[in-house]
Design a protein around this motif. Structure first.
Motif, mmCIF file in Angstrom:
data_model
loop_
_atom_site.group_PDB
_atom_site.id
_atom_site.type_symbol
_atom_site.label_atom_id
_atom_site.label_comp_id
_atom_site.label_asym_id
_atom_site.label_seq_id
_atom_site.Cartn_x
_atom_site.Cartn_y
_atom_site.Cartn_z
ATOM 1 N N SER A 122 0.850 -1.193 0.000
ATOM 2 C CA SER A 122 0.000 0.000 0.000
ATOM 3 C C SER A 122 0.888 1.247 0.000
ATOM 4 O O SER A 122 2.123 1.146 0.030
ATOM 5 C CB SER A 122 -0.866 0.008 1.256
ATOM 6 N N ASP A 123 0.275 2.416 0.004
ATOM 7 C CA ASP A 123 1.031 3.673 0.113
ATOM 8 C C ASP A 123 1.160 4.117 1.573
ATOM 9 O O ASP A 123 1.583 5.237 1.847
ATOM 10 C CB ASP A 123 0.360 4.775 -0.729
ATOM 11 N N ARG A 124 0.820 3.215 2.499
ATOM 12 C CA ARG A 124 0.934 3.564 3.917
ATOM 13 C C ARG A 124 2.404 3.666 4.316
ATOM 14 O O ARG A 124 3.259 2.958 3.799
ATOM 15 C CB ARG A 124 0.269 2.489 4.794
ATOM 16 N N VAL A 125 2.673 4.548 5.281
ATOM 17 C CA VAL A 125 4.026 4.634 5.827
ATOM 18 C C VAL A 125 3.916 4.492 7.337
ATOM 19 O O VAL A 125 3.002 5.046 7.958
ATOM 20 C CB VAL A 125 4.729 5.954 5.401
ATOM 21 N N SER A 126 4.808 3.673 7.917
ATOM 22 C CA SER A 126 4.797 3.508 9.375
ATOM 23 C C SER A 126 6.077 4.103 9.937
ATOM 24 O O SER A 126 7.157 3.940 9.370
ATOM 25 C CB SER A 126 4.676 2.036 9.757
ATOM 26 N N VAL A 127 5.940 4.852 11.024
ATOM 27 C CA VAL A 127 7.129 5.347 11.737
ATOM 28 C C VAL A 127 7.007 4.910 13.188
ATOM 29 O O VAL A 127 5.932 4.990 13.773
ATOM 30 C CB VAL A 127 7.299 6.885 11.631
ATOM 31 N N TYR A 128 8.109 4.436 13.738
ATOM 32 C CA TYR A 128 8.115 3.882 15.099
ATOM 33 C C TYR A 128 6.985 2.863 15.254
ATOM 34 O O TYR A 128 6.270 2.857 16.264
ATOM 35 C CB TYR A 128 8.017 5.008 16.137
ATOM 36 N N ASP A 129 6.788 2.038 14.198
ATOM 37 C CA ASP A 129 5.781 0.967 14.205
ATOM 38 C C ASP A 129 4.342 1.474 14.278
ATOM 39 O O ASP A 129 3.438 0.692 14.568
ATOM 40 C CB ASP A 129 6.044 -0.047 15.335
ATOM 41 N N VAL A 130 4.117 2.754 14.001
ATOM 42 C CA VAL A 130 2.746 3.280 13.943
ATOM 43 C C VAL A 130 2.483 3.769 12.517
ATOM 44 O O VAL A 130 3.308 4.484 11.938
ATOM 45 C CB VAL A 130 2.548 4.453 14.931
ATOM 46 N N VAL A 131 1.351 3.374 11.937
ATOM 47 C CA VAL A 131 1.012 3.789 10.575
ATOM 48 C C VAL A 131 0.484 5.220 10.608
ATOM 49 O O VAL A 131 -0.415 5.541 11.391
ATOM 50 C CB VAL A 131 -0.049 2.846 9.962
ATOM 51 N N LEU A 132 1.055 6.087 9.765
ATOM 52 C CA LEU A 132 0.575 7.470 9.680
ATOM 53 C C LEU A 132 -0.766 7.490 8.944
ATOM 54 O O LEU A 132 -1.010 6.664 8.077
ATOM 55 C CB LEU A 132 1.597 8.342 8.942
ATOM 56 N N PRO A 133 -1.635 8.457 9.270
ATOM 57 C CA PRO A 133 -2.949 8.502 8.630
ATOM 58 C C PRO A 133 -2.904 8.949 7.166
ATOM 59 O O PRO A 133 -3.881 8.771 6.452
ATOM 60 C CB PRO A 133 -3.728 9.521 9.482
ATOM 61 N N THR A 134 -1.767 9.507 6.718
ATOM 62 C CA THR A 134 -1.678 10.077 5.371
ATOM 63 C C THR A 134 -0.839 9.186 4.469
ATOM 64 O O THR A 134 0.323 8.901 4.801
ATOM 65 C CB THR A 134 -1.003 11.473 5.437
ATOM 66 N N PRO A 135 -1.367 8.719 3.322
ATOM 67 C CA PRO A 135 -0.548 7.899 2.418
ATOM 68 C C PRO A 135 0.461 8.741 1.636
ATOM 69 O O PRO A 135 0.287 9.947 1.481
ATOM 70 C CB PRO A 135 -1.574 7.275 1.468
ATOM 71 N N ILE A 136 1.533 8.071 1.153
ATOM 72 C CA ILE A 136 2.545 8.706 0.298
ATOM 73 C C ILE A 136 2.314 8.165 -1.119
ATOM 74 O O ILE A 136 2.584 6.983 -1.381
ATOM 75 C CB ILE A 136 3.982 8.345 0.770
#
Ligand SMILES: Nc1ncnc2c1ncn2[C@@H]1O[C@H](COP(=O)(O)OP(=O)(O)OP(=O)(O)O)[C@@H](O)[C@H]1O
Ligand SMILES: [Mg+2]
Length: 282
Positions: free
Chosen positions: A28-42
């Motif tokens: 997907s276009d999801r991005v996770s930082v510190y193992d948390v998925v951000l609500p905004t896709p890239i």
């Protein structure tokens, strides 16, 4: 096609094959930082990760067998961002190689002088090149947990000494080859995370994604300078932005503003283009 699992970044489906069942990994276009998925896709991130991994599987085909069955025999709706692969019995460790000091490795070194039980010389700083690349595995924790450093002995206790030695040798050889290839195009691979599994015949097989900006730190070689954070063609940019908002690293993560989305996407595109030497298609 049956949906079987949602990872932080990928959706996984089972598909029937002539010789059993394959998996479809859809990035997907999801991005996770510190193992948390951000609500905004890239935008395009899933396709960029998928195409870069497919390129590396080809580059590394003489080093290790991989899980890829086809990057084109996928449903039209997922074209470009999915691969059909062999389902493997996954090794429950993330196999990490580090050639430079950054991230959790830097923190562990500063606290203990070692990373995952590998002792390092004193006096190294953020971004330092290590005397030689090292194998620093972590446990692989799913759903909500954080991965933790594992020593070689811990890996050996779980999977056997022979397998642990093979994992270490393969991880270091893939890092060596990847770093050499990227260096030719002006990129330092500071570190990278690999996942392996066992094929039905027992053979260790490279799985998941390979040498992408989500699984690696990519630094422009021309700007490398130890003693400070490095400029990066990877997730570090969005990680730093998330930290700068004062977010406590627990869900929910903050919405990402449009300029940060665009700058993050540009870094994923740059990584793809510099490493493969080809122009991204969109
Ligand atoms: N050939 C394979 N056979 C079985 N599982 C695989 C294979 N290749 C990758 N995987 C698994 O598929 C998942 C990929 O999904 P994704 O990258 O979104 O997960 P993740 O966020 O990294 O981790 P998590 O599993 O904790 O959600 C990983 O759990 C990975 O271990
Ligand atoms: Mg993953």
């Amino acid at each position: 096609m049956r949906h079987v699992y949602s990872g932080k970044v990928r959706e996984i489906y089972e598909v029937d094959a002539d010789d059993g069942t394959d998996l479809l990994l859809v990035a997907s276009d999801r991005v996770s930082v510190y193992d948390v998925v951000l609500p905004t896709p890239i935008p395009d991130k899933g396709a960029l990760l998928t195409q870069l991994s497919v390129w590396w599987f080809g580059e590394l085909a003489d080093v290790v067998p991989n899980h890829l069955v086809s990057a084109t025999d996928v449903p039209a709706e997922f074209a470009g961002r999915a691969v059909r692969c062999r389902r493997l019995d996954m090794i429950p460790f993330e196999c990490i190689a580090r050639g430079y000091l950054a991230g959790s490795g830097l923190r562990e070194y500063l606290a203990t002088g070692a990373i995952s039980g590998v002792q390092l010389p004193p006096g190294l700083v953020e971004g330092s090149r290590l005397p030689q690349p090292i194998f620093t595995p972590t446990t692989k924790v799913s759903a909500g947990g954080h991965d933790a450093p594992a020593t070689f002995a811990q890996v050996a206790a779980e999977v056997g000494v022979e397998t642990a030695e093979s994992l270490r040798a393969l991880t270091l050889e893939i890092y060596r080859r990847g770093a050499q290839r990227a260096a030719a195009n002006g990129i330092i691979v500071a570190d990278t995370k690999l996942e392996f599994g066992r094929a039905p015949d027992g053979g260790l097989t490279l799985a998941d994604e390979v040498l992408t900006p989500d699984s690696s730190r990519f630094w422009p070689a021309a700007e490398w300078a130890p003693g400070r954070p490095q400029h990066a063609y990877d997730k570090q940019f969005v990680r730093d932005w998330a930290t700068s908002t004062g977010w406590d690293k627990k869900p929910p993560a903050p919405e990402v503003p449009a300029d940060v989305v665009a700058a993050t996407r540009a870094r994923y595109v740059a990584a793809y283009e510099k490493i493969t030497g080809t122009v991204w298609r969109t």
